[in-house]
Design a protein around this motif. Structure first.
Motif, PDB file in Angstrom:
ATOM      1  N   LEU A 126       0.812  -1.222   0.000  1.00  9.53           N
ATOM      2  CA  LEU A 126       0.000   0.000   0.000  1.00  9.53           C
ATOM      3  C   LEU A 126       0.843   1.270   0.000  1.00  9.53           C
ATOM      4  CD1 LEU A 126      -2.949  -1.088   2.333  1.00  9.53           C
ATOM      5  CD2 LEU A 126      -2.881  -0.963  -0.168  1.00  9.53           C
ATOM      6  N   SER A 127       2.118   1.111  -0.313  1.00 11.40           N
ATOM      7  CA  SER A 127       2.917   2.298  -0.612  1.00 11.40           C
ATOM      8  C   SER A 127       2.854   2.617  -2.100  1.00 11.40           C
ATOM      9  CB  SER A 127       4.373   2.095  -0.187  1.00 11.40           C
ATOM     10  OG  SER A 127       4.987   1.063  -0.955  1.00 11.40           O
ATOM     11  N   LYS A 128       2.123   1.767  -2.851  1.00  5.78           N
ATOM     12  CA  LYS A 128       1.951   1.966  -4.288  1.00  5.78           C
ATOM     13  C   LYS A 128       0.592   2.587  -4.582  1.00  5.78           C
ATOM     14  CE  LYS A 128       4.985  -1.871  -5.572  1.00  5.78           C
ATOM     15  NZ  LYS A 128       5.100  -3.158  -6.314  1.00  5.78           N
ATOM     16  N   VAL A 129       0.582   3.599  -5.397  1.00  5.22           N
ATOM     17  CA  VAL A 129      -0.642   4.357  -5.679  1.00  5.22           C
ATOM     18  C   VAL A 129      -1.749   3.466  -6.223  1.00  5.22           C
ATOM     19  CG1 VAL A 129      -1.636   6.188  -7.113  1.00  5.22           C
ATOM     20  CG2 VAL A 129       0.596   6.518  -6.049  1.00  5.22           C
ATOM     21  N   GLU A 130      -1.418   2.573  -7.139  1.00  2.00           N
ATOM     22  CA  GLU A 130      -2.453   1.748  -7.760  1.00  2.00           C
ATOM     23  C   GLU A 130      -3.146   0.863  -6.746  1.00  2.00           C
ATOM     24  OE1 GLU A 130      -5.005   0.733 -10.610  1.00  2.00           O
ATOM     25  OE2 GLU A 130      -3.400   2.225 -10.811  1.00  2.00           O
ATOM     26  N   ASN A 131      -2.398   0.346  -5.791  1.00  2.00           N
ATOM     27  CA  ASN A 131      -2.990  -0.518  -4.768  1.00  2.00           C
ATOM     28  C   ASN A 131      -3.888   0.277  -3.823  1.00  2.00           C
ATOM     29  OD1 ASN A 131      -1.695  -2.697  -5.865  1.00  2.00           O
ATOM     30  ND2 ASN A 131      -0.014  -2.718  -4.389  1.00  2.00           N
ATOM     31  N   VAL A 132      -3.471   1.483  -3.491  1.00  2.00           N
ATOM     32  CA  VAL A 132      -4.309   2.339  -2.642  1.00  2.00           C
ATOM     33  C   VAL A 132      -5.587   2.709  -3.390  1.00  2.00           C
ATOM     34  CG1 VAL A 132      -4.470   4.552  -1.430  1.00  2.00           C
ATOM     35  CG2 VAL A 132      -2.352   3.218  -1.330  1.00  2.00           C
TER      36      VAL A 132
END
Length: 318
Positions: free
Chosen positions: A56-62
């Protein structure tokens, strides 16, 4: 928005139709408390399935997390957050930039941002069924404060059955079981919650003497009483599922079951939920109510048939 998450969230919990929405509107009228006007429903499913969303440090996952919020509770994120526009792409980038890299901080980030944009210092969530998940909510937010509102279950049953296809409560037997389950879950939370994390109030007390009881709630929350909490803004929505919110507080909105329930409905409700009614301080209409075997079978069969109808016919027409 600053990257500071707001602390001490407030959760209003209890059985459906117990006055949770009324209390939400009263507390949301406080100058420091932000209260989205609907129910979130996504805290528990997001948290228990958090591993499926990956890093969840990745924009797409958030963004995937935020879109799952929308899938679970579209009305809440699109209409009930009055401080922000729910743009999952922009929010995802902002949350990553602020280091919100967990389900807990993403949910908190969303509601904190909404509160901040409203000029308020803390947020409140009113989702009644979270009363069944208080341990999980406390694990997510250890400084959370819970307010458990309780209403006479027989009045709740009448109100539930007025919205049976919305709430999926189809008869008095079903309403009694559900009300008792929710109230008992709230009572059970007393055994593990710190004293400053649990407050219990009766709906009947709130509407008969709102000022005294709102003062007690404010003392518990560590907030000052504001007149706007008593004279909160009434709903102007003609489609509101809680029509009494468009009127002044109705101190007589109690004991309706005495005239609107027949003797069989009262007996069935009290036979299932009588012990819980008594523990909550409500009197039974008879000392030893009993449901017979045929009423039990008929009630169970009726529930199953109604669920079948909803699943196979109503859902097809949507």
């Amino acid at each position: 928005m600053t990257n500071q998450l707001l602390n001490s969230p407030i959760f209003i919990v209890g059985s459906g139709r117990s006055g949770t929405t009324l209390l939400q509107r009263m507390l949301g009228s406080h100058s420091r408390i932000s209260s989205p006007t609907g129910e979130s429903h996504f805290f528990i499913p997001l948290y228990v399935n958090q591993n499926k969303y990956g890093d969840l440090s990745k924009v797409e996952n958030v963004k995937n997390v935020l879109e799952e919020m929308r899938r679970i509770s579209r009305e809440f994120v699109e209409e009930d957050l009055h401080g922000i526009e729910f743009n999952s792409s922009k929010l995802a980038q902002e949350f990553v930039d602020n280091g919100y890299n967990s389900i807990i901080s993403i949910i908190n980030g969303l509601l904190s941002k909404n509160a901040y944009e409203e000029g308020k210092q803390r947020w409140l969530d009113k989702t009644p069924y979270y009363v069944l998940h208080i341990k999980t909510i406390l694990e997510m937010y250890p400084d959370a404060q819970f307010i458990h509102i309780i209403r006479d279950g027989r009045d709740c049953a009448l109100s539930m059955l007025e919205r049976k296809f919305d709430l999926k409560i189809f008869n008095t037997y079903h309403a009694a079981y559900t009300w008792s389950k929710y109230v008992n879950a709230g009572h059970a939370a007393k055994s593990f919650l710190p004293a400053n994390s649990y407050f219990e109030i009766k709906y009947e007390d709130l509407i008969s003497d709102p000022e005294t009881n709102i003062i007690k709630i404010c003392d518990y929350l560590g907030e000052k009483l504001e007149p706007s909490m008593i004279h909160f803004k009434k709903s102007q929505d003609p489609k509101s599922k809680t029509p009494l919110l468009s009127k002044s507080l109705q101190s007589t909105n109690t004991g309706k079951w005495r005239t609107k329930m027949n003797s069989r409905q009262i007996r069935i409700f009290e036979s299932l939920a009588g012990n819980t009614l008594v523990r909550c301080g409500y009197e039974l209409s008879s000392p030893h109510p009993k449901i017979n075997f045929f009423e039990w079978i008929a009630s169970e069969l009726h529930i199953k048939l109604c669920h079948f109808y909803c699943h196979y016919f109503l859902n097809k027409n949507k």
